[in-house]
Design an enzyme around this catalytic site. Structure first.
Site, PDB file in Angstrom:
ATOM      1  N   GLU A   1       0.826  -1.212   0.000  1.00 37.78           N
ATOM      2  CA  GLU A   1       0.000   0.000   0.000  1.00 37.78           C
ATOM      3  C   GLU A   1       0.862   1.265   0.000  1.00 37.78           C
ATOM      4  OE1 GLU A   1      -3.897  -1.754   2.404  1.00 37.78           O
ATOM      5  OE2 GLU A   1      -2.187  -1.039   3.556  1.00 37.78           O
TER       6      GLU A   1
ATOM      7  N   GLY B   1     -12.198  -4.624   2.002  1.00 36.98           N
ATOM      8  CA  GLY B   1     -13.208  -5.533   1.478  1.00 36.98           C
ATOM      9  C   GLY B   1     -14.527  -4.786   1.316  1.00 36.98           C
TER      10      GLY B   1
ATOM     11  N   ILE C   1     -12.100 -10.635   6.956  1.00 35.55           N
ATOM     12  CA  ILE C   1     -13.476 -11.131   6.799  1.00 35.55           C
ATOM     13  C   ILE C   1     -13.608 -11.862   5.458  1.00 35.55           C
ATOM     14  CG2 ILE C   1     -15.918 -10.481   6.727  1.00 35.55           C
ATOM     15  CD1 ILE C   1     -14.500 -10.032   9.486  1.00 35.55           C
TER      16      ILE C   1
ATOM     17  N   MET D   1      -8.859  -3.454   8.580  1.00 40.16           N
ATOM     18  CA  MET D   1      -8.322  -3.922   9.858  1.00 40.16           C
ATOM     19  C   MET D   1      -7.573  -2.840  10.652  1.00 40.16           C
ATOM     20  SD  MET D   1      -7.169  -7.750   8.615  1.00 40.16           S
ATOM     21  CE  MET D   1      -6.804  -8.346  10.252  1.00 40.16           C
ATOM     22  N   GLU D   2      -7.772  -1.570  10.286  1.00 41.63           N
ATOM     23  CA  GLU D   2      -7.009  -0.507  10.961  1.00 41.63           C
ATOM     24  C   GLU D   2      -7.806   0.762  11.277  1.00 41.63           C
ATOM     25  OE1 GLU D   2      -5.835  -1.808   7.936  1.00 41.63           O
ATOM     26  OE2 GLU D   2      -4.454  -3.248   8.832  1.00 41.63           O
TER      27      GLU D   2
ATOM     28  N   ASP E   1     -11.533  -6.945  -2.525  1.00 38.17           N
ATOM     29  CA  ASP E   1     -12.258  -8.226  -2.435  1.00 38.17           C
ATOM     30  C   ASP E   1     -13.665  -7.974  -1.917  1.00 38.17           C
ATOM     31  OD1 ASP E   1     -10.350  -7.954   0.173  1.00 38.17           O
ATOM     32  OD2 ASP E   1     -12.309  -8.744   0.706  1.00 38.17           O
TER      33      ASP E   1
HETATM   34  N1  ADE Z   1      -8.804  -5.645   3.881  1.00 37.18           N
HETATM   35  C1  ADE Z   1      -9.066  -5.936   2.602  1.00 37.18           C
HETATM   36  N2  ADE Z   1     -10.012  -6.891   2.516  1.00 37.18           N
HETATM   37  C2  ADE Z   1     -10.355  -7.205   3.781  1.00 37.18           C
HETATM   38  C3  ADE Z   1     -11.270  -8.118   4.347  1.00 37.18           C
HETATM   39  N3  ADE Z   1     -12.027  -8.906   3.578  1.00 37.18           N
HETATM   40  N4  ADE Z   1     -11.350  -8.193   5.700  1.00 37.18           N
HETATM   41  C4  ADE Z   1     -10.579  -7.405   6.467  1.00 37.18           C
HETATM   42  N5  ADE Z   1      -9.700  -6.527   5.981  1.00 37.18           N
HETATM   43  C5  ADE Z   1      -9.591  -6.417   4.647  1.00 37.18           C
END
Ligand code: ADE
Length: 227
Positions: free
Chosen positions: A11, A77, A151, A171-172, A195
């Site tokens: 990133e 995500g 996730i 996640m941050e 995703d």
């Molecule tokens: N960052 C990118 N995709 C993610 C996901 N599916 N879950 C958590 N953090 C992510």
């Protein structure tokens, strides 16, 4: 000083390519890049994945390097159905979906004497909107939820959507929101979708991490040109 924070090397790298690096400081088992761009002083780092690492790095940027704003760039995500891989989203506010003190009667995400949602900076969000408009780029806005879990399940994703009205997941952001709000530092959160956060998300993430990171980095650079 502006803090540019990412979670992962992939990133940060496309951003580092665009700025003029003046010094690299080893601190707290990490590298902090002091750089210049468009006449502005920057401190850049990737924290490593997760809320604790992101909190630590954001705090160091603010306390040690005197960052007066924190701008995050990275991938997420999708939760909202209209988000496709490579789409951009900015957070109106962030939340930690994995905080659970519900057994004591608190709502999900709530810590006593703190709060569930952390507001992102409206001025920076307005700048992002203007940049998107000028460049004719689709930019979504919404709540972004964070937790120390990747996730990859429709069930968990739907729970996060229903519980926090979140549009994207990572996640941050919830942790950085907590740090910046506590220390009164404006916070901007930009993510590009990697995703769907459903079954198979891990495969998509591996495939699209680099590409989506570049989309986010490119947009952030366009914003820095206007700051
Ligand atoms: N960052 C990118 N995709 C993610 C996901 N599916 N879950 C958590 N953090 C992510």
């Amino acid at each position: 000083m502006i803090g540019i924070l990412c979670a992962m090397r992939e990133e940060l790298e496309p951003i580092l390519k665009e700025v003029e690096i003046k010094e690299v400081i080893d601190y707290a088992k990490n590298k902090f890049y002091l750089a210049e761009f468009n006449g502005k002083s920057l401190v850049l780092a990737y924290s490593k994945i997760g809320k604790v690492n992101a909190s630590l790095t954001a705090t160091i940027m603010i306390e040690k390097f005197k960052a007066k704003k924190i701008l995050f760039s990275g991938v997420a995500g999708a939760i909202d159905k209209d988000l496709r891989i490579g789409d951009l989203i900015i957070a109106t506010k962030t939340v930690q979906h994995d905080i659970d003190l519900t057994v004591f009667g608190y709502e999900p995400g709530f810590i006593p004497e703190s709060k569930v949602y952390f507001e992102c900076d409206e001025e920076l969000n307005r700048l992002a909107r203007n940049v998107a408009k000028k460049l004719d780029i689709k930019l979504k806005e919404g709540i972004i939820a964070s937790g120390d879990q990747f996730i990859h399940s429709k069930e968990r994703k739907n729970w996060i959507k229903e519980t926090f009205n979140a549009s994207a997941i990572e996640m941050e952001g919830g942790a950085v929101g907590c740090v910046t709000s506590t220390l009164d530092v404006p916070f901007f959160m930009l993510r590009s979708i990697s995703d769907t956060a459903e079954e198979g998300a891990g495969v998509d993430f591996d495939e699209f991490l680099e590409e989506s990171s570049k989309v986010s980095a490119k947009f952030l650079i366009e914003m820095l040109k206007k700051m």
